[in-house]
Design a protein around this motif. Structure first.
Motif, PDB file in Angstrom:
ATOM      1  N   ALA A   1      58.765  30.753  17.017  1.00 15.70           N
ATOM      2  CA  ALA A   1      58.552  32.118  16.553  1.00 15.70           C
ATOM      3  C   ALA A   1      58.876  32.374  14.844  1.00 15.70           C
ATOM      4  O   ALA A   1      58.354  33.030  14.416  1.00 15.70           O
ATOM      5  CB  ALA A   1      59.151  33.158  17.227  1.00 15.70           C
ATOM      6  N   ALA A   2      59.978  31.673  14.808  1.00 15.21           N
ATOM      7  CA  ALA A   2      60.491  31.851  13.142  1.00 15.21           C
ATOM      8  C   ALA A   2      59.440  31.137  12.298  1.00 15.21           C
ATOM      9  O   ALA A   2      59.354  31.745  11.195  1.00 15.21           O
ATOM     10  CB  ALA A   2      61.836  31.052  13.097  1.00 15.21           C
ATOM     11  N   GLU A   3      58.636  30.268  12.711  1.00 11.18           N
ATOM     12  CA  GLU A   3      57.361  29.783  11.810  1.00 11.18           C
ATOM     13  C   GLU A   3      56.273  30.401  11.794  1.00 11.18           C
ATOM     14  O   GLU A   3      55.587  30.720  10.686  1.00 11.18           O
ATOM     15  CB  GLU A   3      57.277  28.179  12.297  1.00 11.18           C
ATOM     16  N   CYS A   4      55.830  31.099  12.778  1.00 15.11           N
ATOM     17  CA  CYS A   4      54.684  31.913  12.941  1.00 15.11           C
ATOM     18  C   CYS A   4      54.897  33.450  12.726  1.00 15.11           C
ATOM     19  O   CYS A   4      53.803  34.054  12.649  1.00 15.11           O
ATOM     20  CB  CYS A   4      53.690  31.524  14.183  1.00 15.11           C
ATOM     21  N   GLY A   5      55.984  33.677  12.802  1.00 16.95           N
ATOM     22  CA  GLY A   5      56.341  35.228  12.592  1.00 16.95           C
ATOM     23  C   GLY A   5      56.049  36.046  13.584  1.00 16.95           C
ATOM     24  O   GLY A   5      55.602  37.360  13.374  1.00 16.95           O
ATOM     25  N   VAL A   6      55.818  35.705  14.786  1.00 18.70           N
ATOM     26  CA  VAL A   6      55.236  36.595  15.897  1.00 18.70           C
ATOM     27  C   VAL A   6      56.515  36.736  16.870  1.00 18.70           C
ATOM     28  O   VAL A   6      57.676  36.073  16.873  1.00 18.70           O
ATOM     29  CB  VAL A   6      54.272  36.187  16.828  1.00 18.70           C
ATOM     30  N   PRO A   7      56.802  37.807  17.549  1.00 19.21           N
ATOM     31  CA  PRO A   7      57.796  38.178  18.512  1.00 19.21           C
ATOM     32  C   PRO A   7      57.573  37.288  19.812  1.00 19.21           C
ATOM     33  O   PRO A   7      56.301  37.007  20.052  1.00 19.21           O
ATOM     34  CB  PRO A   7      57.632  39.752  18.647  1.00 19.21           C
ATOM     35  N   ILE A   8      58.782  37.069  20.466  1.00 21.91           N
ATOM     36  CA  ILE A   8      58.497  36.408  21.884  1.00 21.91           C
ATOM     37  C   ILE A   8      58.472  37.510  22.974  1.00 21.91           C
ATOM     38  O   ILE A   8      59.333  38.278  23.171  1.00 21.91           O
ATOM     39  CB  ILE A   8      59.707  35.777  21.929  1.00 21.91           C
ATOM     40  N   ASP A   9      57.518  37.364  23.891  1.00 24.88           N
ATOM     41  CA  ASP A   9      57.809  37.974  25.140  1.00 24.88           C
ATOM     42  C   ASP A   9      58.493  37.105  25.930  1.00 24.88           C
ATOM     43  O   ASP A   9      58.027  36.047  26.380  1.00 24.88           O
ATOM     44  CB  ASP A   9      56.165  38.204  25.590  1.00 24.88           C
ATOM     45  N   ILE A  10      59.449  37.723  26.752  1.00 21.09           N
ATOM     46  CA  ILE A  10      60.151  37.057  27.573  1.00 21.09           C
ATOM     47  C   ILE A  10      59.547  37.572  29.181  1.00 21.09           C
ATOM     48  O   ILE A  10      59.609  38.670  29.441  1.00 21.09           O
ATOM     49  CB  ILE A  10      61.480  37.227  27.803  1.00 21.09           C
ATOM     50  N   VAL A  11      59.170  36.496  29.990  1.00 20.98           N
ATOM     51  CA  VAL A  11      59.001  36.730  31.242  1.00 20.98           C
ATOM     52  C   VAL A  11      59.810  35.979  32.056  1.00 20.98           C
ATOM     53  O   VAL A  11      59.454  34.713  32.283  1.00 20.98           O
ATOM     54  CB  VAL A  11      57.382  36.312  31.542  1.00 20.98           C
ATOM     55  N   GLU A  12      60.872  36.746  32.749  1.00 17.15           N
ATOM     56  CA  GLU A  12      61.518  35.971  33.718  1.00 17.15           C
ATOM     57  C   GLU A  12      61.079  35.318  34.619  1.00 17.15           C
ATOM     58  O   GLU A  12      61.584  34.026  35.124  1.00 17.15           O
ATOM     59  CB  GLU A  12      62.777  37.108  34.367  1.00 17.15           C
ATOM     60  N   ALA A  13      60.059  35.769  35.229  1.00 18.36           N
ATOM     61  CA  ALA A  13      59.290  35.168  36.611  1.00 18.36           C
ATOM     62  C   ALA A  13      58.856  33.635  36.090  1.00 18.36           C
ATOM     63  O   ALA A  13      58.281  32.925  36.908  1.00 18.36           O
ATOM     64  CB  ALA A  13      58.358  35.911  37.201  1.00 18.36           C
ATOM     65  N   MET A  14      58.634  33.322  35.027  1.00 16.36           N
ATOM     66  CA  MET A  14      58.090  32.021  34.378  1.00 16.36           C
ATOM     67  C   MET A  14      59.069  31.069  34.612  1.00 16.36           C
ATOM     68  O   MET A  14      58.793  29.775  33.838  1.00 16.36           O
ATOM     69  CB  MET A  14      57.482  32.172  33.038  1.00 16.36           C
ATOM     70  N   HIS A  15      60.359  31.275  35.233  1.00 17.22           N
ATOM     71  CA  HIS A  15      61.449  30.057  35.237  1.00 17.22           C
ATOM     72  C   HIS A  15      61.035  28.841  35.861  1.00 17.22           C
ATOM     73  O   HIS A  15      60.043  28.668  36.570  1.00 17.22           O
ATOM     74  CB  HIS A  15      62.689  30.660  35.813  1.00 17.22           C
ATOM     75  N   GLU A  16      61.774  27.788  35.620  1.00 16.55           N
ATOM     76  CA  GLU A  16      61.651  26.522  36.389  1.00 16.55           C
ATOM     77  C   GLU A  16      61.658  26.710  37.743  1.00 16.55           C
ATOM     78  O   GLU A  16      62.176  27.842  38.440  1.00 16.55           O
ATOM     79  CB  GLU A  16      62.658  25.426  35.944  1.00 16.55           C
ATOM     80  N   ASN A  17      61.334  25.682  38.934  1.00 18.22           N
ATOM     81  CA  ASN A  17      61.248  25.942  40.135  1.00 18.22           C
ATOM     82  C   ASN A  17      62.860  25.948  40.493  1.00 18.22           C
ATOM     83  O   ASN A  17      63.663  25.598  39.906  1.00 18.22           O
ATOM     84  CB  ASN A  17      60.932  24.698  40.681  1.00 18.22           C
ATOM     85  N   ASP A  18      63.048  27.034  41.326  1.00 15.05           N
ATOM     86  CA  ASP A  18      64.370  27.367  41.520  1.00 15.05           C
ATOM     87  C   ASP A  18      65.138  26.274  42.472  1.00 15.05           C
ATOM     88  O   ASP A  18      64.579  26.172  43.835  1.00 15.05           O
ATOM     89  CB  ASP A  18      64.406  28.932  42.416  1.00 15.05           C
ATOM     90  N   ARG A  19      66.252  25.677  41.906  1.00 20.28           N
ATOM     91  CA  ARG A  19      66.922  24.543  42.726  1.00 20.28           C
ATOM     92  C   ARG A  19      68.318  24.834  42.717  1.00 20.28           C
ATOM     93  O   ARG A  19      69.323  23.946  42.941  1.00 20.28           O
ATOM     94  CB  ARG A  19      66.620  23.546  41.735  1.00 20.28           C
ATOM     95  N   SER A  20      68.770  26.205  42.697  1.00 21.73           N
ATOM     96  CA  SER A  20      69.994  26.726  42.663  1.00 21.73           C
ATOM     97  C   SER A  20      70.564  26.176  44.101  1.00 21.73           C
ATOM     98  O   SER A  20      71.751  26.253  44.017  1.00 21.73           O
ATOM     99  CB  SER A  20      70.024  28.101  42.514  1.00 21.73           C
ATOM    100  N   ALA A  21      69.836  26.048  45.245  1.00 25.64           N
ATOM    101  CA  ALA A  21      70.345  25.769  46.442  1.00 25.64           C
ATOM    102  C   ALA A  21      71.263  24.435  46.535  1.00 25.64           C
ATOM    103  O   ALA A  21      72.173  24.423  47.169  1.00 25.64           O
ATOM    104  CB  ALA A  21      69.391  25.746  47.445  1.00 25.64           C
TER     105      ALA A  21
END
Length: 195
Positions: A63-83
């Motif tokens: 984003a620093a290079e292209c000058g656009v903001p970042i949209d954060i989508v929490e639900a796009m996380h990696e597969n949940d392996r916390s178990a």
């Protein structure tokens, strides 16, 4: 126009820190900075990132290079392996093999592959439904869910054969009009851009 799915490059592995909070290693950050110098990075009109630290750090460099903001989508996380918590690399690779080979079952409490696939598909499609298809977009995330998305876009069953090369920091490209993949996994610093 095209969309990219970009996986974060190498991370600082720390068994005492939850995996979603791992940041980029020096090697990973250097690779992201190198990728950001490529012409394709300057053409991005939107960046959507997972909420995990390593993905956000990668997205911030781009984003620093292209000058656009970042949209954060929490639900796009990696597969949940916390178990299971942290698994040493050989154990993790065996677990990942099982995860992809048994998509309708849970590995010791992990999120099932089919559920992770439905989650990443729905979140990518939701972002694209609010996106101008004439503007290049990048999704910055993770190898596991990225592979699940790629299997879907290729209309193939879930399988690890479609996984990115080791080390992370790869991308694939797909067409926004028909969702067809136009570029297989390629290291982020090596991709030449869309035609």
């Amino acid at each position: 126009m095209f969309a990219l799915y970009i996986t974060h490059p190498q991370v600082r592995i720390d068994p005492d820190v939850p995996v979603p909070q791992w940041g980029l290693s020096e090697v990973g950050a250097a690779r992201a900075r190198e990728a950001a110098t490529r012409p394709w990075a300057r053409q991005l009109g939107r960046i959507v990132s997972s909420g995990e630290r390593k993905a956000i750090e990668t997205a911030e460099i781009l984003a620093a290079e292209c000058g656009v903001p970042i949209d954060i989508v929490e639900a796009m996380h990696e597969n949940d392996r916390s178990a299971t918590g942290f698994l040493a690399p050989p154990d993790f690779e065996n677990a990942a093999d099982w995860f992809f080979a048994n998509p309708y079952q849970s590995f010791k409490g992990w999120e099932r592959a089919i559920d992770a696939q439905m989650r990443i598909i729905s979140n990518v499609e939701a972002a694209l439904s609010r996106h101008d298809p004439q503007i290049p977009i990048a999704f910055v995330g993770h190898g596991g869910v990225g592979t699940l998305l790629k299997c879907h876009l290729e209309d193939k069953p879930i399988a690890r054969q479609g996984d990115q090369p080791p080390g992370g920091g790869n991308l694939f490209c797909f067409d926004l009009a028909n969702r067809a993949i136009s570029c297989d996994w390629t290291p982020i610093e090596d991709w030449k851009g869309w035609a």
